[in-house]
Design a protein around this motif. Structure first.
Motif, PDB file in Angstrom:
ATOM      1  N   TYR A 119     -20.062  50.737  -3.898  1.00 26.48           N
ATOM      2  CA  TYR A 119     -20.452  51.737  -2.917  1.00 26.48           C
ATOM      3  C   TYR A 119     -19.558  51.674  -1.672  1.00 26.48           C
ATOM      4  O   TYR A 119     -19.512  50.665  -0.990  1.00 26.48           O
ATOM      5  CB  TYR A 119     -21.926  51.581  -2.534  1.00 26.48           C
ATOM      6  N   ARG A 120     -18.833  52.736  -1.429  1.00 28.31           N
ATOM      7  CA  ARG A 120     -17.938  52.919  -0.288  1.00 28.31           C
ATOM      8  C   ARG A 120     -16.866  51.837  -0.195  1.00 28.31           C
ATOM      9  O   ARG A 120     -16.361  51.538   0.895  1.00 28.31           O
ATOM     10  CB  ARG A 120     -18.743  52.971   1.034  1.00 28.31           C
ATOM     11  N   VAL A 121     -16.506  51.268  -1.335  1.00 27.35           N
ATOM     12  CA  VAL A 121     -15.555  50.149  -1.314  1.00 27.35           C
ATOM     13  C   VAL A 121     -14.177  50.556  -0.781  1.00 27.35           C
ATOM     14  O   VAL A 121     -13.480  49.761  -0.150  1.00 27.35           O
ATOM     15  CB  VAL A 121     -15.434  49.492  -2.714  1.00 27.35           C
ATOM     16  N   THR A 122     -13.803  51.807  -0.991  1.00 31.90           N
ATOM     17  CA  THR A 122     -12.477  52.233  -0.547  1.00 31.90           C
ATOM     18  C   THR A 122     -12.488  52.833   0.863  1.00 31.90           C
ATOM     19  O   THR A 122     -11.446  53.220   1.380  1.00 31.90           O
ATOM     20  CB  THR A 122     -11.905  53.293  -1.514  1.00 31.90           C
ATOM     21  N   CYS A 123     -13.670  52.945   1.459  1.00 29.21           N
ATOM     22  CA  CYS A 123     -13.794  53.644   2.751  1.00 29.21           C
ATOM     23  C   CYS A 123     -13.543  52.707   3.939  1.00 29.21           C
ATOM     24  O   CYS A 123     -13.894  51.538   3.883  1.00 29.21           O
ATOM     25  CB  CYS A 123     -15.186  54.235   2.886  1.00 29.21           C
ATOM     26  N   PRO A 124     -12.982  53.237   5.015  1.00 26.39           N
ATOM     27  CA  PRO A 124     -12.871  52.427   6.240  1.00 26.39           C
ATOM     28  C   PRO A 124     -14.273  52.039   6.707  1.00 26.39           C
ATOM     29  O   PRO A 124     -15.217  52.798   6.510  1.00 26.39           O
ATOM     30  CB  PRO A 124     -12.234  53.382   7.253  1.00 26.39           C
ATOM     31  N   SER A 125     -14.407  50.860   7.302  1.00 27.07           N
ATOM     32  CA  SER A 125     -15.719  50.413   7.766  1.00 27.07           C
ATOM     33  C   SER A 125     -16.203  51.316   8.898  1.00 27.07           C
ATOM     34  O   SER A 125     -15.404  52.007   9.533  1.00 27.07           O
ATOM     35  CB  SER A 125     -15.617  48.980   8.278  1.00 27.07           C
TER      36      SER A 125
ATOM     37  N   GLU B 272      -5.244  60.121   5.351  1.00 25.97           N
ATOM     38  CA  GLU B 272      -5.204  60.494   3.933  1.00 25.97           C
ATOM     39  C   GLU B 272      -6.566  60.290   3.292  1.00 25.97           C
ATOM     40  O   GLU B 272      -7.022  61.110   2.501  1.00 25.97           O
ATOM     41  CB  GLU B 272      -4.142  59.675   3.188  1.00 25.97           C
ATOM     42  N   HIS B 273      -7.211  59.190   3.665  1.00 27.68           N
ATOM     43  CA  HIS B 273      -8.542  58.944   3.107  1.00 27.68           C
ATOM     44  C   HIS B 273      -9.511  60.050   3.533  1.00 27.68           C
ATOM     45  O   HIS B 273     -10.291  60.552   2.724  1.00 27.68           O
ATOM     46  CB  HIS B 273      -9.069  57.580   3.532  1.00 27.68           C
ATOM     47  N   LEU B 274      -9.440  60.428   4.808  1.00 28.09           N
ATOM     48  CA  LEU B 274     -10.355  61.460   5.315  1.00 28.09           C
ATOM     49  C   LEU B 274     -10.165  62.789   4.580  1.00 28.09           C
ATOM     50  O   LEU B 274     -11.107  63.561   4.422  1.00 28.09           O
ATOM     51  CB  LEU B 274     -10.150  61.663   6.819  1.00 28.09           C
TER      52      LEU B 274
ATOM     53  N   THR C 159      -9.488  63.124   1.457  1.00 26.38           N
ATOM     54  CA  THR C 159     -10.024  63.116   0.098  1.00 26.38           C
ATOM     55  C   THR C 159     -11.491  62.699   0.038  1.00 26.38           C
ATOM     56  O   THR C 159     -12.178  62.996  -0.925  1.00 26.38           O
ATOM     57  CB  THR C 159      -9.229  62.151  -0.805  1.00 26.38           C
ATOM     58  N   CYS C 160     -11.976  61.982   1.059  1.00 21.10           N
ATOM     59  CA  CYS C 160     -13.343  61.466   0.982  1.00 21.10           C
ATOM     60  C   CYS C 160     -14.300  62.332   1.809  1.00 21.10           C
ATOM     61  O   CYS C 160     -14.275  62.319   3.032  1.00 21.10           O
ATOM     62  CB  CYS C 160     -13.386  60.019   1.474  1.00 21.10           C
ATOM     63  N   VAL C 161     -15.134  63.084   1.092  1.00 21.52           N
ATOM     64  CA  VAL C 161     -16.062  64.001   1.751  1.00 21.52           C
ATOM     65  C   VAL C 161     -17.045  63.253   2.660  1.00 21.52           C
ATOM     66  O   VAL C 161     -17.383  63.711   3.750  1.00 21.52           O
ATOM     67  CB  VAL C 161     -16.864  64.787   0.686  1.00 21.52           C
ATOM     68  N   GLU C 162     -17.493  62.082   2.199  1.00 18.94           N
ATOM     69  CA  GLU C 162     -18.487  61.330   2.969  1.00 18.94           C
ATOM     70  C   GLU C 162     -17.898  60.844   4.294  1.00 18.94           C
ATOM     71  O   GLU C 162     -18.476  61.033   5.355  1.00 18.94           O
ATOM     72  CB  GLU C 162     -18.991  60.128   2.164  1.00 18.94           C
ATOM     73  N   CYS C 163     -16.730  60.221   4.217  1.00 18.84           N
ATOM     74  CA  CYS C 163     -16.084  59.752   5.451  1.00 18.84           C
ATOM     75  C   CYS C 163     -15.743  60.930   6.356  1.00 18.84           C
ATOM     76  O   CYS C 163     -15.837  60.833   7.574  1.00 18.84           O
ATOM     77  CB  CYS C 163     -14.813  58.969   5.147  1.00 18.84           C
ATOM     78  N   HIS C 164     -15.347  62.020   5.735  1.00 19.78           N
ATOM     79  CA  HIS C 164     -14.981  63.179   6.534  1.00 19.78           C
ATOM     80  C   HIS C 164     -16.153  63.653   7.389  1.00 19.78           C
ATOM     81  O   HIS C 164     -15.995  63.927   8.581  1.00 19.78           O
ATOM     82  CB  HIS C 164     -14.484  64.308   5.628  1.00 19.78           C
TER      83      HIS C 164
HETATM   84 ZN    ZN Z   1     -14.560  57.335   2.483  1.00 20.44          ZN
END
Ligand code: ZN
Ligand code: ZN
Lengths: 244, 228
Positions: free
Chosen positions: A55-61, A85-87, A89-94
């Motif tokens: 769960y969220r392993v690739t996301c910034p803390s 770049e992460h932001l 592709t990642c809807v949740e972090c965005h």
């Molecule tokens: Zn993320």
């Protein structure tokens, strides 16, 4: 011993094996058949394990994301690019990031509360900290008896002291009364001042301060309210009044 | 900061900080020194009275930041209050006495407090979704504590290794999409299909891919060392 029962299940039903809603006939078979029971057990522990590890392993803390929203230049060019770049592709972090950018843009002071378009200045009354209430010799404490008053209900502005008192009227309602006095002890007439009880922006009741500088609202159901006191030169706001 | 304030009685500081903050509120100007000194005593001396005064003075501000931005996620009074508390706790724990000198002004301190509010809110959003995910998996557990930013006691490196291994077992992009969104982001098959209708025209496509991967992974030799 082998059993091919699980293979006969549709993909949708198979997916449910890892969640609660398993059809009765499937449940029945699993309870009877040791092979399938073990298979399902293994499947469940795998999905639980995967959720826990991934769960969220690739996301910034959260710390990283908040700091990035606040001050991206705290990060190296390379890190900034990686986070951007992460932001993308990642809807949740965005969506977290958008929330954070909005929060970081807010002022470091409270904005003027509930403006209703009048030019009166608004003053927010603060809850007087318990320690400060002790050395107060002003009228309300003496009048009402300090022991009867919960200390938390004394509010103040620079000039005015407001004491609120809550009493249960019935199973579902309370009466909320208040007493106004000026802090410097001077005789200030509060008589005739209007006090509004508001909830979510709309006025529920308006009371008028009487000759004894008190006001009262009856039939108040439990909830969170604002109080507005329309003094001659200013509107005093008590932002949160908990009736419970 | 003027030296004389370091000898001022705490009650005077508290009153003065409140007065100045009110002034800021009404006329947009204020002297920051007394509030800054309260922070200094709270953080450098771990002075509990000063710390409580800071809470009293600023909890509404913190609540305003949180409430203003997170209404899409949190509406219950209990949630908001607990986020306000988490913000102050985070602030308190993340500035040890020797770090106080990094803050040169009240503005800097309040800016950092806001950063803590943002981080605490983000953390809570993630933990809430993670909790939902676990509930769906019938793995209901109590919410991990506030300090536990990574939502489990697993360390980051172990989690990254696990993800790296899983990725070696995936055969194509479709599988990667399903597993990433299912486990990394915690999405349901239907959400995945909606987000990528080109790739997965029917939700059954998502179910099929997911089943294939799960079947393969739970039988794979390499999984053993994590399954113990
Ligand atoms: Zn993320
Ligand atoms: Zn069977």
């Amino acid at each position: 011993m082998t059993c091919s029962f699980l293979d006969t299940l549709s993909d949708v039903i198979f997916d449910r094996l890892t969640s609660g809603e398993i059809p009765d006939d499937v449940r029945h078979h699993i309870q009877q058949c040791e092979t399938c029971r073990q298979e399902v057990e293994a499947l469940r522990s795998f999905t639980a394990l995967a959720a826990r590890y991934l769960y969220r392993v690739t996301c910034p803390s959260p710390d990283t994301l908040a700091l990035f929203a606040h001050m991206p230049t705290q990060f190296s060019e390379e890190e900034q690019t990686r986070i951007r770049e992460h932001l993308e592709t990642c809807v949740e972090c965005h969506s977290e990031y958008e929330m954070l950018v909005e929060m970081m843009g807010l002022p470091l002071t409270l904005p003027p509360a509930v403006s209703i378009g009048e030019t009166l200045r608004t003053i927010v009354a603060r809850l007087r900290p318990p320690s400060a209430s002790h050395n107060t010799s002003t009228a309300p404490m003496a009048l009402r008896g300090a022991t009867l008053l919960p200390e938390g209900l004394v509010y103040e502005t620079e000039d005015v002291l407001i004491v609120l008192d809550l009493e249960r009227e019935s199973v579902a309602t309370f009466s909320l009364s208040g007493f106004l006095s000026s802090k410097d002890g001077n005789e200030v007439a509060f008589e005739g001042v209007k006090v509004h009880l508001r909830k979510n922006g709309s006025v529920l009741q308006t009371a008028v301060v009487d000759e004894f500088d008190t006001f009262v609202f009856s039939n108040v159901p439990p909830g969170t309210y604002h109080l507005e006191i329309d003094c001659a030169d200013a509107r005093i706001l008590i932002e949160t009044v908990e009736v419970a | 900061m003027s030296r004389k304030l370091s000898y001022e009685h705490i009650d005077k500081l508290i009153d003065e900080c409140a007065r100045q903050s009110n002034r800021f509120f009404t006329d947009g100007v204020s002297e920051d020194e007394s509030c800054f000194e309260l922070f200094r005593r709270a953080i450098v001396h771990r002075n509990q009275v000063a710390w409580e005064a800071i809470y009293n003075q600023y909890h509404k501000l913190v609540r305003y930041w949180i409430q203003h931005c997170s209404s899409a996620y949190f509406t219950h009074e209990d949630d908001i209050q607990s986020l306000v508390n988490a913000t102050f706790a985070k602030f308190w724990h993340s500035i040890p006495p020797e770090k106080f000198d990094n803050f040169k002004s009240l503005r800097a301190l309040l800016g950092y407090l806001k950063l803590c509010a943002g981080s605490a809110t983000t953390d809570r959003i993630r933990r809430q979704k993670y909790q939902t995910l676990l509930t769906d998996l019938e793995e209901v557990r109590t919410l991990p504590s506030d300090d536990d930013i990574e939502q489990s006691s697993l360390d980051k490196a172990a989690r990254e290794q696990f993800w790296a291994y899983i990725q070696t077992q995936l055969k194509d992009e479709d599988e990667w999409f399903v597993i990433y969104h299912t486990f990394v982001l915690g999405w349901k098959p239907r959400d995945i299909q909606k987000e990528f209708p080109q790739r997965f025209p029917d939700v059954k496509d998502v179910y099929r891919v997911k089943r294939n991967v799960l079947d393969r992974l739970r039988r794979s030799e390499g999984m053993r060392r994590w399954m113990e």
